[in-house]
Design an enzyme around this catalytic site. Sequence first.
Site, short mmCIF file in Angstrom:
data_model
loop_
_atom_site.label_atom_id
_atom_site.label_comp_id
_atom_site.label_asym_id
_atom_site.label_seq_id
_atom_site.Cartn_x
_atom_site.Cartn_y
_atom_site.Cartn_z
N GLU A 186 0.81 -1.11 0.10
CA GLU A 186 -0.03 0.09 0.15
C GLU A 186 0.90 1.19 -0.03
OE1 GLU A 186 -2.24 -0.72 3.44
OE2 GLU A 186 -2.99 -2.61 2.63
N SER A 236 -5.38 -4.17 0.73
CA SER A 236 -5.86 -5.65 1.22
C SER A 236 -4.57 -6.33 1.44
CB SER A 236 -6.59 -6.21 0.11
OG SER A 236 -6.65 -7.54 0.13
N GLU A 237 -4.38 -6.39 2.85
CA GLU A 237 -3.24 -7.27 3.30
C GLU A 237 -3.15 -8.69 2.97
OE1 GLU A 237 -5.00 -5.18 4.94
OE2 GLU A 237 -3.65 -3.42 5.24
N GLN A 253 1.89 -1.92 5.84
CA GLN A 253 2.03 -0.35 6.05
C GLN A 253 2.29 -0.31 7.84
OE1 GLN A 253 -1.05 2.96 5.50
NE2 GLN A 253 0.23 2.65 3.51
N PHE A 254 1.61 -0.99 8.58
CA PHE A 254 1.87 -0.97 10.00
C PHE A 254 1.59 -2.54 10.48
CE2 PHE A 254 1.01 3.34 9.67
CZ PHE A 254 1.76 4.11 10.53
N TYR A 266 -1.62 -4.07 11.14
CA TYR A 266 -2.69 -4.30 9.88
C TYR A 266 -2.06 -5.56 9.34
CZ TYR A 266 -3.54 0.42 10.89
OH TYR A 266 -3.83 1.73 11.63
N PRO A 309 -5.35 -9.29 8.61
CA PRO A 309 -5.87 -9.65 7.52
C PRO A 309 -5.23 -10.73 6.75
CG PRO A 309 -6.23 -7.67 7.79
CD PRO A 309 -5.12 -7.86 8.73
N HIS A 354 -1.05 1.59 15.73
CA HIS A 354 0.10 1.99 15.02
C HIS A 354 1.40 1.81 15.95
CE1 HIS A 354 -2.72 4.53 13.45
NE2 HIS A 354 -2.38 4.34 12.11
C1 LIG Z 1 -6.12 -2.98 7.78
C2 LIG Z 1 -5.53 -1.54 7.56
N1 LIG Z 1 -4.60 -1.55 6.54
C3 LIG Z 1 -3.92 -0.17 6.38
C4 LIG Z 1 -4.25 0.89 7.15
C5 LIG Z 1 -3.45 2.18 6.91
N2 LIG Z 1 -4.43 3.27 6.30
C6 LIG Z 1 -4.93 4.04 7.12
S1 LIG Z 1 -6.10 5.04 6.19
C7 LIG Z 1 -5.82 4.26 4.84
C8 LIG Z 1 -6.25 4.75 3.61
C9 LIG Z 1 -7.79 4.58 3.41
O1 LIG Z 1 -8.30 5.15 2.38
P1 LIG Z 1 -10.02 5.28 2.04
O2 LIG Z 1 -10.63 3.92 2.66
O3 LIG Z 1 -10.09 5.82 0.81
O4 LIG Z 1 -10.62 6.28 3.24
P2 LIG Z 1 -10.10 7.88 3.28
O5 LIG Z 1 -9.03 7.90 4.02
O6 LIG Z 1 -10.00 8.42 1.89
O7 LIG Z 1 -11.07 8.36 4.00
C10 LIG Z 1 -4.63 3.48 4.87
C11 LIG Z 1 -4.00 2.48 3.98
C12 LIG Z 1 -5.11 0.46 8.06
N3 LIG Z 1 -5.62 1.80 8.99
N4 LIG Z 1 -5.77 -0.44 8.41
#
Ligand SMILES: Cc1ncc(C[n+]2csc(CCOP(=O)(O)OP(=O)(O)O)c2C)c(N)n1
Lengths: 410, 410, 337, 337
Positions: D29, D59-60, D82-83, D86, D89, D129
């Site tokens: 990601e 999608s992990e 990413q962390f 996460y 999954p 985190h």
């Molecule tokens: C399981 C998981 N994977 C990765 C993340 C890191 N992360 C936090 S917000 C984000 C982006 C999310 O994008 P979107 O669903 O479009 O929501 P928006 O921020 O645009 O409101 C990511 C990758 C996380 N919080 N949880």
Amino acid sequence: MDNPIGPALQLRIPEPARGHRPADPVPYISAAGEMRKPDLDEKVERIALMRKQLVRVLDDDGRAVGPWSPELDADHLRQGLRDMMTVRSFDARLLRAHRQGKISFYMQCLGEEAIACAQRRALRSDDMHFPTYRQQGLLIAGGYPIVTMMNQVLSNEHDPLKGRQLPVMYSSKEHGFFSISGNLATQYVQAVGWAMASALRGDTKIASAWIGEGASAESDFHAALVFASTYQAPVILNIVNNQWAISTPEDFARGASATFADRGYGFSIPALRVDGNDYLAVYAASQWAAERARANLGPTLLEWVTLRVGAHSTSDDPSVYRPDDEADRFPLGDPIDRLRRHLTVIGAWDDERQAALQTEVDALIADAFAEADSHGSVKSGHTSSPSTMFDDVYATLPRHLVEQRERMEG
Amino acid sequence: MDNPIGPALQLRIPEPARGHRPADPVPYISAAGEMRKPDLDEKVERIALMRKQLVRVLDDDGRAVGPWSPELDADHLRQGLRDMMTVRSFDARLLRAHRQGKISFYMQCLGEEAIACAQRRALRSDDMHFPTYRQQGLLIAGGYPIVTMMNQVLSNEHDPLKGRQLPVMYSSKEHGFFSISGNLATQYVQAVGWAMASALRGDTKIASAWIGEGASAESDFHAALVFASTYQAPVILNIVNNQWAISTPEDFARGASATFADRGYGFSIPALRVDGNDYLAVYAASQWAAERARANLGPTLLEWVTLRVGAHSTSDDPSVYRPDDEADRFPLGDPIDRLRRHLTVIGAWDDERQAALQTEVDALIADAFAEADSHGSVKSGHTSSPSTMFDDVYATLPRHLVEQRERMEG
Amino acid sequence: MPAMTMIEAIRDAHAIAMERDDTVVVFGEDVGYFGGVFRCTHGLQERFGSHRCFDTPISEAGIVGVAVGMAAYGLRPCVEIQFADYVYPAYDQIVSEAARLRHRSAGDFTAPLTIRMPTGGGIFGGQTHSQSPEALFTHVAGLKTVVVSNPYDAKGLLLAAIEDDDPVIFLEPKRVYNGPFDGHHDRPIVPWSQHPLGEVPEGHYTIPLGQARVHRGGDDVTVLTYGTLVHVAQAAAEESGIDAEIIDLRTLVPLDVDTIVASVRRTGRCLVVHEATLTSGFGAELSATVQERAFHHLEAPVTRVCGWDTPYPHAHEWSYFPGPDRVARAMREVMSA
Amino acid sequence: MPAMTMIEAIRDAHAIAMERDDTVVVFGEDVGYFGGVFRCTHGLQERFGSHRCFDTPISEAGIVGVAVGMAAYGLRPCVEIQFADYVYPAYDQIVSEAARLRHRSAGDFTAPLTIRMPTGGGIFGGQTHSQSPEALFTHVAGLKTVVVSNPYDAKGLLLAAIEDDDPVIFLEPKRVYNGPFDGHHDRPIVPWSQHPLGEVPEGHYTIPLGQARVHRGGDDVTVLTYGTLVHVAQAAAEESGIDAEIIDLRTLVPLDVDTIVASVRRTGRCLVVHEATLTSGFGAELSATVQERAFHHLEAPVTRVCGWDTPYPHAHEWSYFPGPDRVARAMREVMSA
Ligand SMILES: Cc1ncc(C[n+]2csc(CCOP(=O)(O)OP(=O)(O)O)c2C)c(N)n1
Ligand SMILES: Cc1ncc(C[n+]2csc(CCOP(=O)(O)OP(=O)(O)O)c2C)c(N)n1
Ligand SMILES: [Mg+2]
Ligand SMILES: [Mg+2]
């Protein structure tokens, strides 16, 4: 008997031309009033024909047109404007608090205010929302105390979550706002479970699940749709398509589909694409979905087309990956401006009232922040007692945590 | 301003009337030849209009009709019949071995033989299949040694998997058959990854992913479709809808959708429903999907409509949950009978040849089993050495496993 | 008192819980109409209706995810994962959600759910029908983890788990569903009807979570174990003639440290036995805890007898399984150390 | 030798691996165009093209699932979660698939992939985190688990992980990305450029998996630790005046038992320090192993200093984090036991 071989295979790796995106990155923009309004129990196949259209009520001149126009009187509309302006002012104040070094982290919803604010008003206060981190509008439009929200963000002694959660990860059962998880998408299937529980009990409350378009790629999204479709749970499945998931544009999650509404049709779940920057359209579509759920007609998926105007969070620097002028070029405008223009057009608003409301809202937020700030913050060391971290791990403190707490304190 | 309350909510809990199911449990049965054949690059929207139709070639009289009829000469067809009969005889022999107490567990594919056998012949031998436990036809039609399969099932000294895996969990890279996992659905997204790798390398090999309709509810199914759609991976996504997932009928996983093909359309992945008991239709649809993948036109989803005629496995007793006469009432008949009739109709087959082939196949299986059985079985204690269990945990044996192996031996 | 198999005891506990509290709902794959592949929920749908006990799509993530949502609503879901080996798709919902919901919401929302799953080998199930993943749960704050070894405990502990206000992982070693298997796989199966712990009182009773049970008193060495291995340890003690005190832990978290430490201080020796792979298994925690709290009483190192650090093999499962011979050998080693 | 931050060292290792072996692909990601939220893959897409380094949907499970398929094809994917918080999954794909593929197919298919993830707290990240989930991987046979503590090691270990033929879990404590954080969060940040381990050779080198590093020699007590806590232990030793031998384990599985046991036999005392929650943490395995193999040399119980058994709190992270004071206190206790 081997079959013919093909050419060298290739992969399509989405590489949107960042910095030089086409002027209109959002496809399939219907005119306001263009899309018809299906009956609540209309066959899903027929509704599916509209999956590339966009439910829109407010036209460019600020008039409310077409079959989706909800019956909201001027008081309600002014209330909606106030809700959205309050959210925006709230966000602005806390971003400032971040710059002031009072908090470590913040996430705003700039440009997306209409969606949560209008849906909150279109549902009942005993329904349960399962939000992400960009639905502060649900709490604000729902009358949750703003000072309490700020206390949470500041993680101070009055933070109801006792400094356990990151800023913006609110929780309020009383206000129909499920505890926010940092793990994307988990809440989506939980919302379906909550809705199933309500129906298993013969209750009347419905659930509303929220997800970002990026997070819809997560597996729990699938589990939610499978269970919602199989059990016909009374749930609204919102996908907020704000065009970005941190640095990746929405087509990474969408893939080859035309729209996120398509996902619903993979499960015969009626799905609408809605102008998320149009307060009236949001209200009307939410109401339609809620009525379907309440009438035991099952789940509805709502794709809200909007734009994440700001950075992903205060930890993010979007200048690296997105054009500066994206918000200007975004075809759906700004939700506050659009509702304000509508109120003006129907003679229920003017510049003076606007200025007065802005002053009022800003004062409200300033006062609230002053009060919250007076309770200190994590940065000033005014938090709940550290030993409270051992509470609520379990309903009652088990022996090993008693010992650990003693050790920490001793 | 609270919005109206509804009636008591209800949940739809699928409760198919087992034991008294309607005569025709499979909806949307097209006539043979009825469904048109789209161009490889036809717009997915237009293909979607056919999602409730069924690709069928063989009509009730055994004639091959319509645009999907593949160009297969009589030799190929006879080969297909032989493949399927070999699979059926193989299954029968091993079920007997189970009753004889020689093996602990077995899973047959009775009634589903056409799908794996025909697809294996429609693809190339260097393509990679990611199967479930009901695609033994891939190995048999692919010419994998039957004795070796039996050695695996018996877990004897010649089992290439050294007694590590349950019976039927074969693996053969050389024969394009990915190691079977006991965990449902995991292979589906791996197949997409394999296909992506092939395309990233500019290779020409494609992947074929297999899943049961029940397991399509698992989350990895979603991950597979997301990645396949986003990267347009050269992969065939098979869903074998054999009407049952252990004791639950297919509508638990399907939910409110009309068909499993619908799932593909949620991702703009072209999806066909195919008569899985029609060898020619299976061949033609597999070929079509493979050609799309090879032409860099992306993934295709294929729902195979068939029936699990037998029990789920030797551990299962279906009499508790399904009607006895389901196979008789199943509208798509038996794949072997249907191909045999077709061969007869075109003058390429007769009862004598059928009897001779049956004898030949049964002898082949009997001989193979005799040979495999001569190497013993787990029940007779003729397995690979127990200490081999420490091999292949890692590429080289780490110290702690050396110590544990010594301890076990000492 | 009626004799029950562990399956019957589990069924009975479900029925009593559902009878007493109409917020208890039971679901999972093949759990409703069919009554579960091990029949542990047989008859519940017929008796309580499909709104109380129902089948689900094959999605462990979905099962636990909707259970968390239902629990947040106010129900008490008791769900079945068909085999513990298949719990991983639900792991995120368990670890990130159920386990932390109460804490992260400061008690605003809670997740009083029970997640049952058959564990362990000994049925020629190969690597995906044999696992004992307890240590993957005991590391997670917010979860309670129970492993049962007999019908009496199974009923009382399952009722306690369902009534508990926190998420409980409830592990059922499938090898003892029908009898107190002692590891002698070549001998005839002894049914629960011939074992005192197969006598199960009718009606409601609970066994508090967090209380171990001294399965066999003894003076030579303390054996810490749970599940199937309780019976294996018993056989090993009898066959070796070593007077082992066998403690059936029953609940791993929270752990009954008092019972453990009191015993080890008395015997001065400790053997830890489980079926899960050795490295980072729950035995490591037991070993660490014992030597932290009874260091000066120990006359020999705490010794672990566990599954090897390999996947659970199919054909070689009796070489993998820590049977009575291996346990007896370890007992002798600990005695002579 | 150039000074590098740990981020730069990781980037450099990626680039060298991709340069030397065109089957190495990197994805996750925000990993491609943007270069990762911690910038660990910055510049790779530009340099090697989007077919070698690319972004993925969120999608992990998908990331690891496709990586397993790619590895089976013959690539060497190196993916970023990413962390670490996460990773759940993807847990099924890691535990049930990557870890067992070689074994279950008897070497027919393998999964040589590297799964990188930032771990640990200290950045006010709250419960999602901040986690250190290493023990959830060390229990799984077939996985190797690495935790890095400095730029020099990070580069050499990442190259070794990518070149390794087995799946490697590669944990990067984010608190030491930019400097050797010693737990004194109220003091100015020391950059890697001022630390000898921030000197990173150019070009290719590897550090073999399974070899610990004696971070500080000493005679009083052996401290077993890894990641950020190496630097915290160092500070604790200096501040307490206790002559601790600090062993940076680097690889948890396979574990460098020889280095550990030799040290403990010499010092007679052992402290285990990690940031993850105590119960069933990897510290339990270390404690168990040490007392199994050095029992008669131990003058005091092996003692663990770990994160409390609670979710990682946001506001109270410095009360949760096992900082130098807590570690020093434990050192003194072990010395006086
Ligand atoms: C399981 C998981 N994977 C990765 C993340 C890191 N992360 C936090 S917000 C984000 C982006 C999310 O994008 P979107 O669903 O479009 O929501 P928006 O921020 O645009 O409101 C990511 C990758 C996380 N919080 N949880
Ligand atoms: C993750 C996981 N969950 C549950 C199971 C248990 N299980 C094995 S087969 C099966 C039914 C699968 O049905 P379907 O996908 O329709 O395939 P079919 O058996 O009909 O070929 C179930 C539930 C499993 N193997 N893996
Ligand atoms: Mg977004
Ligand atoms: Mg099926």
